[in-house]
Design a protein around this motif. Structure first.
Motif, PDB file in Angstrom:
ATOM      1  N   SER A  13      48.347  57.004  50.875  1.00 49.21           N
ATOM      2  CA  SER A  13      49.158  57.410  49.728  1.00 49.21           C
ATOM      3  C   SER A  13      48.432  58.457  48.890  1.00 49.21           C
ATOM      4  CB  SER A  13      49.490  56.184  48.886  1.00 49.21           C
ATOM      5  OG  SER A  13      50.200  56.552  47.744  1.00 49.21           O
ATOM      6  N   ARG A  16      48.610  61.742  50.761  1.00 47.11           N
ATOM      7  CA  ARG A  16      49.952  62.345  50.675  1.00 47.11           C
ATOM      8  C   ARG A  16      50.175  62.978  49.298  1.00 47.11           C
ATOM      9  NH1 ARG A  16      52.064  57.557  52.019  1.00 47.11           N
ATOM     10  NH2 ARG A  16      51.553  57.087  54.153  1.00 47.11           N
ATOM     11  N   THR A  17      49.775  62.267  48.270  1.00 44.71           N
ATOM     12  CA  THR A  17      49.905  62.781  46.899  1.00 44.71           C
ATOM     13  C   THR A  17      49.070  64.041  46.729  1.00 44.71           C
ATOM     14  OG1 THR A  17      50.339  60.576  46.046  1.00 44.71           O
ATOM     15  CG2 THR A  17      49.590  62.235  44.462  1.00 44.71           C
ATOM     16  N   ARG A  18      47.859  64.025  47.248  1.00 47.04           N
ATOM     17  CA  ARG A  18      46.964  65.201  47.194  1.00 47.04           C
ATOM     18  C   ARG A  18      47.645  66.409  47.830  1.00 47.04           C
ATOM     19  NH1 ARG A  18      43.856  67.525  51.337  1.00 47.04           N
ATOM     20  NH2 ARG A  18      44.524  65.905  52.764  1.00 47.04           N
ATOM     21  N   GLU A  20      50.804  67.006  48.216  1.00 45.32           N
ATOM     22  CA  GLU A  20      51.945  67.453  47.420  1.00 45.32           C
ATOM     23  C   GLU A  20      51.503  68.138  46.128  1.00 45.32           C
ATOM     24  OE1 GLU A  20      55.560  65.429  44.969  1.00 45.32           O
ATOM     25  OE2 GLU A  20      54.983  64.502  46.866  1.00 45.32           O
ATOM     26  N   VAL A  21      50.546  67.527  45.434  1.00 37.98           N
ATOM     27  CA  VAL A  21      50.112  68.024  44.123  1.00 37.98           C
ATOM     28  C   VAL A  21      49.403  69.369  44.247  1.00 37.98           C
ATOM     29  CG1 VAL A  21      48.524  67.592  42.206  1.00 37.98           C
ATOM     30  CG2 VAL A  21      50.004  65.762  43.032  1.00 37.98           C
ATOM     31  N   GLU A  63      46.270  57.748  41.751  1.00 37.94           N
ATOM     32  CA  GLU A  63      47.430  58.291  42.476  1.00 37.94           C
ATOM     33  C   GLU A  63      48.577  58.559  41.510  1.00 37.94           C
ATOM     34  OE1 GLU A  63      51.083  58.585  44.600  1.00 37.94           O
ATOM     35  OE2 GLU A  63      50.595  56.845  43.381  1.00 37.94           O
ATOM     36  N   ARG A  67      50.137  62.247  40.511  1.00 40.32           N
ATOM     37  CA  ARG A  67      51.554  62.507  40.768  1.00 40.32           C
ATOM     38  C   ARG A  67      52.317  62.865  39.502  1.00 40.32           C
ATOM     39  NH1 ARG A  67      54.565  58.255  40.936  1.00 40.32           N
ATOM     40  NH2 ARG A  67      52.994  56.962  41.929  1.00 40.32           N
ATOM     41  N   THR A  68      51.937  62.290  38.369  1.00 43.09           N
ATOM     42  CA  THR A  68      52.743  62.470  37.155  1.00 43.09           C
ATOM     43  C   THR A  68      52.148  63.401  36.108  1.00 43.09           C
ATOM     44  OG1 THR A  68      51.753  60.520  36.126  1.00 43.09           O
ATOM     45  CG2 THR A  68      53.787  60.186  37.385  1.00 43.09           C
ATOM     46  N   ASP A  88      58.648  65.788  40.423  1.00 44.34           N
ATOM     47  CA  ASP A  88      58.140  64.554  39.806  1.00 44.34           C
ATOM     48  C   ASP A  88      57.818  64.742  38.331  1.00 44.34           C
ATOM     49  OD1 ASP A  88      58.289  63.384  42.258  1.00 44.34           O
ATOM     50  OD2 ASP A  88      56.129  63.366  42.633  1.00 44.34           O
TER      51      ASP A  88
END
Length: 106
Positions: A13, A16-18, A20-21, A63, A67-68, A88
């Protein structure tokens, strides 16, 4: 009990976040990849259930923060930066009221 499956799920997770960000930022992608891998590797031999749960909580919080809260910016020239928000980060605005509305009792 923190299972190996939970740890691997959180590890994936975070990656994946890395991705995307930090999309399109190879330096940030690589730095985040190294940091995630390093932290998990440093604690791979941890046996204390309490410590493992604490580390999982920290990783989960990281995480969520990534993401936020993280937003990319691109230098377009010497005096200008363009922000690149992700979906997001875009949220509906809630109007602010100085005086709350009264609720009617039924």
């Amino acid at each position: 009990m923190a299972s190996r499956l939970q740890v691997l799920k959180l590890f994936k997770s975070l990656h994946r976040t890395r991705q995307e960000v930090f999309k399109n930022d190879t330096r940030a992608l690589e730095a985040a990849r190294q940091k995630i891998n390093e932290e998990f590797k440093n604690h791979q031999d941890e046996t204390s259930e309490e410590k493992i749960n604490e580390l999982l909580k920290i990783a989960s919080d990281v995480e969520v923060i990534l993401r936020t809260s993280v937003i990319q910016a691109v230098h377009t020239d010497s005096n200008r930066i363009v922000l690149v928000p992700r979906k997001d980060l875009l949220q509906d605005n809630t109007p602010y009221f100085d005086k709350p509305t009264k609720k009617h009792e039924s």
